[in-house]
Each structure stands twice: as structure tokens, then as C-alpha cells.
Design a protein around this motif. Structure first.
Motif, PDB file in Angstrom:
ATOM      1  N   ALA A  76       0.831  -1.198   0.000  1.00 27.49           N
ATOM      2  CA  ALA A  76       0.000   0.000   0.000  1.00 27.49           C
ATOM      3  C   ALA A  76       0.868   1.251   0.000  1.00 27.49           C
ATOM      4  O   ALA A  76       1.814   1.359   0.789  1.00 27.49           O
ATOM      5  N   GLN A  77       0.549   2.164  -0.897  1.00 27.24           N
ATOM      6  CA  GLN A  77       1.193   3.482  -0.922  1.00 27.24           C
ATOM      7  C   GLN A  77       1.165   4.093   0.476  1.00 27.24           C
ATOM      8  O   GLN A  77       0.143   4.103   1.151  1.00 27.24           O
ATOM      9  N   GLN A  78       2.321   4.602   0.909  1.00 35.56           N
ATOM     10  CA  GLN A  78       2.410   5.177   2.244  1.00 35.56           C
ATOM     11  C   GLN A  78       2.607   6.696   2.154  1.00 35.56           C
ATOM     12  O   GLN A  78       1.942   7.337   1.352  1.00 35.56           O
ATOM     13  N   VAL A  79       3.501   7.260   2.943  1.00 32.81           N
ATOM     14  CA  VAL A  79       3.554   8.718   3.064  1.00 32.81           C
ATOM     15  C   VAL A  79       4.689   9.357   2.282  1.00 32.81           C
ATOM     16  O   VAL A  79       4.702  10.591   2.117  1.00 32.81           O
ATOM     17  N   ASP A  80       5.654   8.567   1.791  1.00 35.72           N
ATOM     18  CA  ASP A  80       6.824   9.122   1.118  1.00 35.72           C
ATOM     19  C   ASP A  80       7.156   8.279  -0.103  1.00 35.72           C
ATOM     20  O   ASP A  80       7.389   7.066   0.018  1.00 35.72           O
ATOM     21  N   ALA A 131      -3.530   2.167  -3.997  1.00 37.03           N
ATOM     22  CA  ALA A 131      -3.568   3.595  -3.707  1.00 37.03           C
ATOM     23  C   ALA A 131      -3.821   3.784  -2.213  1.00 37.03           C
ATOM     24  O   ALA A 131      -4.435   2.942  -1.553  1.00 37.03           O
ATOM     25  N   TYR A 132      -3.358   4.874  -1.688  1.00 33.29           N
ATOM     26  CA  TYR A 132      -3.289   5.133  -0.250  1.00 33.29           C
ATOM     27  C   TYR A 132      -4.521   4.630   0.507  1.00 33.29           C
ATOM     28  O   TYR A 132      -5.657   4.927   0.147  1.00 33.29           O
ATOM     29  N   LEU A 161      -4.109   9.795  -6.339  1.00 39.75           N
ATOM     30  CA  LEU A 161      -4.221   8.614  -7.198  1.00 39.75           C
ATOM     31  C   LEU A 161      -3.177   8.642  -8.312  1.00 39.75           C
ATOM     32  O   LEU A 161      -2.551   7.619  -8.616  1.00 39.75           O
ATOM     33  N   ALA A 162      -2.978   9.814  -8.918  1.00 36.40           N
ATOM     34  CA  ALA A 162      -1.962   9.913  -9.966  1.00 36.40           C
ATOM     35  C   ALA A 162      -0.585   9.584  -9.413  1.00 36.40           C
ATOM     36  O   ALA A 162       0.225   8.914 -10.077  1.00 36.40           O
ATOM     37  N   GLU A 163      -0.313  10.015  -8.188  1.00 35.20           N
ATOM     38  CA  GLU A 163       0.965   9.693  -7.554  1.00 35.20           C
ATOM     39  C   GLU A 163       1.101   8.192  -7.329  1.00 35.20           C
ATOM     40  O   GLU A 163       2.183   7.612  -7.488  1.00 35.20           O
ATOM     41  N   ALA A 220      -1.984   8.592 -16.057  1.00 40.46           N
ATOM     42  CA  ALA A 220      -0.782   8.925 -15.293  1.00 40.46           C
ATOM     43  C   ALA A 220       0.302   7.878 -15.490  1.00 40.46           C
ATOM     44  O   ALA A 220       1.490   8.206 -15.610  1.00 40.46           O
ATOM     45  N   ALA A 221      -0.089   6.607 -15.532  1.00 40.60           N
ATOM     46  CA  ALA A 221       0.884   5.534 -15.725  1.00 40.60           C
ATOM     47  C   ALA A 221       1.537   5.617 -17.095  1.00 40.60           C
ATOM     48  O   ALA A 221       2.752   5.432 -17.239  1.00 40.60           O
ATOM     49  N   ALA A 222       0.733   5.906 -18.124  1.00 38.45           N
ATOM     50  CA  ALA A 222       1.253   5.963 -19.488  1.00 38.45           C
ATOM     51  C   ALA A 222       2.262   7.088 -19.668  1.00 38.45           C
ATOM     52  O   ALA A 222       3.143   7.009 -20.540  1.00 38.45           O
ATOM     53  N   MET A 223       2.172   8.131 -18.840  1.00 44.36           N
ATOM     54  CA  MET A 223       3.073   9.280 -18.951  1.00 44.36           C
ATOM     55  C   MET A 223       4.323   9.131 -18.094  1.00 44.36           C
ATOM     56  O   MET A 223       5.162  10.034 -18.053  1.00 44.36           O
TER      57      MET A 223
END
Length: 431
Positions: free
Chosen positions: A211-215, A245-246, A261-263, A303-306
Motif C-alpha cells: 500500500a502506498q504510504q507517506v513518502d 492507492a493510499y 491517485l496519480a501519484e 498517469a501511468a502511461a506518462m
């Protein structure tokens, strides 16, 4: 010899080879027609998508009588009650959908999934997720021993799908423990350990969660560690990595939610992950609609494609060494992985911060440091190379609440151009 892949595993591998990140929603509706509409909408997104049938909380908790009463009263449940709808109804939901180009995964959240997995076998559905630790500690009071034994039986059930020519797939939820304020080394270790548990009980194709965290830089280091340990401890198993995603408090603004989400999508691509579980702009308030899920899938795919594909080189801060030490210490306790997990929690070798489950030692604590990274405030009895002792819980109640809101507020404030409030640190200073 090539490892055996499930339908989901093949789909993800093919998409990755074609340079696509697979994106997947959390989606579950109690009405079969709505569930089918959601799956159809997911399939039609111009991205590499996997469909999801998320089960309701009555099914997760094994309270079928209450679920039946709710359905009879016309109550809309928070997921699909796969044990209450006749098998023919679920087959109609899936008719003409699962053709190898659109896998469907059942997500549930149950510490005792035998009845669910029995239904999956009867329906010929080959993909699910969870784990004996990750679907026990955060979600209820069921004893860990009961969950471990239930998951042993559930794995035995799922491998029966091979009699129908279906290779099963299980995804660990271990990399998502409580979603937040759990330092990544422990998340990586539990994800790998649950993967080893699955393999020990006959699964040949699995996915490992994180899971995406804080950094972001710390998350990239964690994903690299997860891949390294999976390659070492899962020989002969087909596996891929899925990023969530977070999982904590989500931004309340549309711009903040979309930015987070993009991050997550960029993290997945840069970290070499093959699949992403998305979240939507509605996460802070309610169950998202089909349209909101579709919008999230489009955003994540764009976002992934870029984003240039990873994995990328990241500084070594000791995360791999920490996760390795945890995995090795647990597996050294017993040849049976389930017994080793139980012993590890009994000794405090595994100990999830801020988790109140009775089988969790509750001697560890995490915090966000001055660089915005998740670190240990107290490692308790964890067998890690750099233990942190005698720091209590690391945060008082007010500091804990601020830390829990850290990601939400950062993305909400940044999207609005407002500077977020400083983060209080355990030493009394502010970040």
C-alpha cells in the motif's frame, strides 16, 4: 521450467510485457444487475483492466442470516452477497465477461473464507485475495490461530479449481496492514510471509501487495525490497506486485484525491509493479459509483502511461535488511509457515503498530519523521538490525491524529494552494 500462471497472472504478465499498468477498481453492489453493469463498464475502459466483485460485510463476517434479512427488506448492501444469491444468478452476472481478456477477482475481507472459497470453486472463479494475518488482525477479534487454520482449509479448497482446468490465484493483503503508520519493512515482510504461506499450501500463482504510504522514495525502496524477497523466497511460483492507492484517510477535495491517485500510478510504474488498485474522489465520503470508478481507472491509466517505467535506483536506508531479518526470523521458527506465524506473533517477532487485536503484542509504534518518512518509534521485540527501544508509543493522541491526517491534508492543501499545518514531532518540535 516456467512457473504456472493463472488467468489473472497471464493477463497481468501480457499487459506488463506490452508496457501497460493493469488498473483495477474496488467495486461491489448487492444488486446483480448493478454488479454486472459495473463489470461491463470496467471492461470497456480503454486501459488494461481487471474486474472486481467486492463482497458485503455480512458475508465477510459470516452473518448470512442478517444479510438475508437486509436483502429481504430491500436494504442495499455494501457489496455483493455471493453466498445469498443463487449460483445461477452469479453465473448470469459473469456471462460472456470472463474470456481471458478480462479477469475478475473476488475481494472479501474475511478471516475465515472457507464458505466464500467453496462458492468460488463451485462457480469456477479462480482469483481472490486476503491472508491469514492481514484479514484477521485489522478486521476483528477472531483468534489468529482460527484464521490461520481457516486459511489453510481455504487454500486447499481453492486448489481444487485445477480439477476444472482453472489455475487459482491469490493476492496477499499483507502489504496493507491497517493502511497507515506501519513502517514499510513490516509491510514487505508480512506480504512475503503470506505469499510463502500460500505457496506452502499449493498456490502456484500469487500477487504480493504493497500500500502506498507517506513518502514516494521510501515506497520505491519498499517495492524494490518486496521484489528482491519474492524472488528469493518464492522459487517456482509465478508472482507479480500490486500497489494499492493510499489506504488511510483520503483527500476530501477532488483535486487532492486525483493528485494522490496519480501519484500512486506513478509509484507503481516507477517501482516496477504490474497492477494498481485505484481509489476514487468519493473515498472520503461514501461508496463510489460506477462512473467514479471508471473516471479513476482512466486517470490512473493516463498517469501511468506518462511515467517512465521502473524499477528505479533508490538509496538503501536499510529497509531490505529489516524486511529480510523479519522474514528469516519468522521462517526459522517452524517448518510449517502457519505455525511459524503464530509463534512469531506470540514472541512479538511480528507486531503491528496501533493494532488492538488480542493476539498482537502492541509493543511497537510508528511515526512520521522530520523528513516525512515512516519510521519506528518503538520496535518492541521485532528482530530487526536497528532496534528502537524505550520510546513509549512515540506519539500522544493529538499527534497520532495529526499523523493520520498527514497525507490527506497535504494533498488537499497543496491542491488548493494553502500551506498545511505543521506536523508535531515526538520531541515537541514541529515539521
Amino acid at each position: 521450467m516456467a512457473a504456472t500462471r493463472s488467468e489473472l497472472g497471464r493477463f497481468v504478465a501480457d499487459a506488463h510485457a506490452a508496457g501497460r499498468l493493469v488498473v483495477q477498481p474496488r467495486m461491489g453492489f448487492s444488486n446483480p444487475a448493478s454488479m454486472r453493469d459495473g463489470l461491463l463498464a470496467t471492461r470497456e475502459v480503454s486501459a488494461a483492466t481487471v474486474g472486481t466483485i467486492t463482497l458485503d460485510s455480512y458475508t465477510r463476517l459470516g452473518d448470512q442470516e442478517a444479510g438475508r434479512r437486509a436483502l429481504d427488506d430491500g436494504v442495499e448492501l455494501n457489496g455483493y452477497p455471493i453466498l445469498l444469491h443463487p449460483p445461477a444468478t452469479t453465473r448470469a452476472v459473469l456471462a460472456d465477461l470472463t474470456d481471458g481478456r478480462f479477469p475478475v477477482q473476488v475481494r472479501h475481507g474475511s478471516p475465515a473464507p472457507e464458505r466464500i472459497f467453496d462458492a468460488l470453486v463451485r462457480l469456477g472463479i479462480g482469483a481472490s485475495e486476503g491472508g491469514p494475518v492481514s484479514y484477521c488482525l485489522p478486521y476483528g477479534r477472531s483468534p489468529l490461530r482460527v484464521s490461520v487454520n481457516s486459511w489453510k482449509r481455504a487454500c486447499d479448497l481453492l486448489v481444487r479449481l485445477r480439477e476444472q482446468g482453472v489455475e487459482p490465484h491469490l493476492e496477499t493483503f499483507g502489504g496493507c496492514l491497517l493502511g497507515q503508520l506501519c513502517p514499510p519493512g513490516l509491510l514487505v515482510a508480512v506480504s512475503v510471509l503470506e505469499g510463502v504461506f500460500f505457496a506452502h499450501h499449493g498456490l502456484r500463482c500469487i500477487s504480493l501487495s504493497y500500500a502506498q504510504q507517506v513518502d514516494t522514495e521510501q515506497d520505491l525502496e519498499a517495492l524494490a525490497a518486496l521484489r528482491t524477497l519474492a524472488a528469493r523466497f518464492l522459487p517456482g511460483v509465478a508472482w507479480h506486485v500490486v500497489v494499492y492507492a493510499y489506504m488511510g484517510l483520503y483527500p476530501r477535495t477532488r483535486r487532492g484525491a486525483n493528485a494522490l491517485l496519480a501519484e500512486a500510478a506513478r509509484l507503481a510504474v516507477r517501482g516496477g509493479a504490474e497492477r494498481l488498485i485505484v481509489k476514487t474522489v468519493a473515498e472520503a465520503d461514501r461508496i463510489p459509483t460506477v462512473e467514479e470508478n471508471v473516471a479513476a481507472l482512466h486517470l490512473a491509466d493516463t498517469a501511468a502511461a506518462m511515467t517512465p517505467r521502473g524499477p528505479v535506483e533508490v538509496p538503501d536506508t536499510g529497509l531490505l535488511a529489516e524486511a529480510t531479518a523479519l522474514v528469516e526470523a519468522v521462517l526459522s521458527l517452524h517448518d510449517d509457515v502457519g505455525t511459524a506465524l503464530l509463534t512469531a506473533f506470540g514472541k512479538g517477532y511480528l507486531d503491528v503498530p496501533y493494532c488492538l487485536h488480542p493476539d498482537n503484542a502492541r509493543r511497537t509504534a510508528g511515526r512520521i519523521d522530520g523528513d516525512g518518512r515512516l519510521v519506528w518509534a518503538d520496535t518492541g521485540a521485532l528482530p530487526v538490525p536497528r532496534p528502537v527501544r524505550d520510546r513509549g508509543t512515540g506519539m500522544n493522541a493529538g499527534e497520532l491524529l495529526t499523523a493520520l491526517r498527514h497525507v490527506r491534508d497535504r494533498f488537499d492543501f497543496h491542491s488548493s494552494g494553502v500551506t498545511p499545518a505543521p506536523l508535531p514531532m515526538p520531541d515537541g518540535t514541529y515539521r
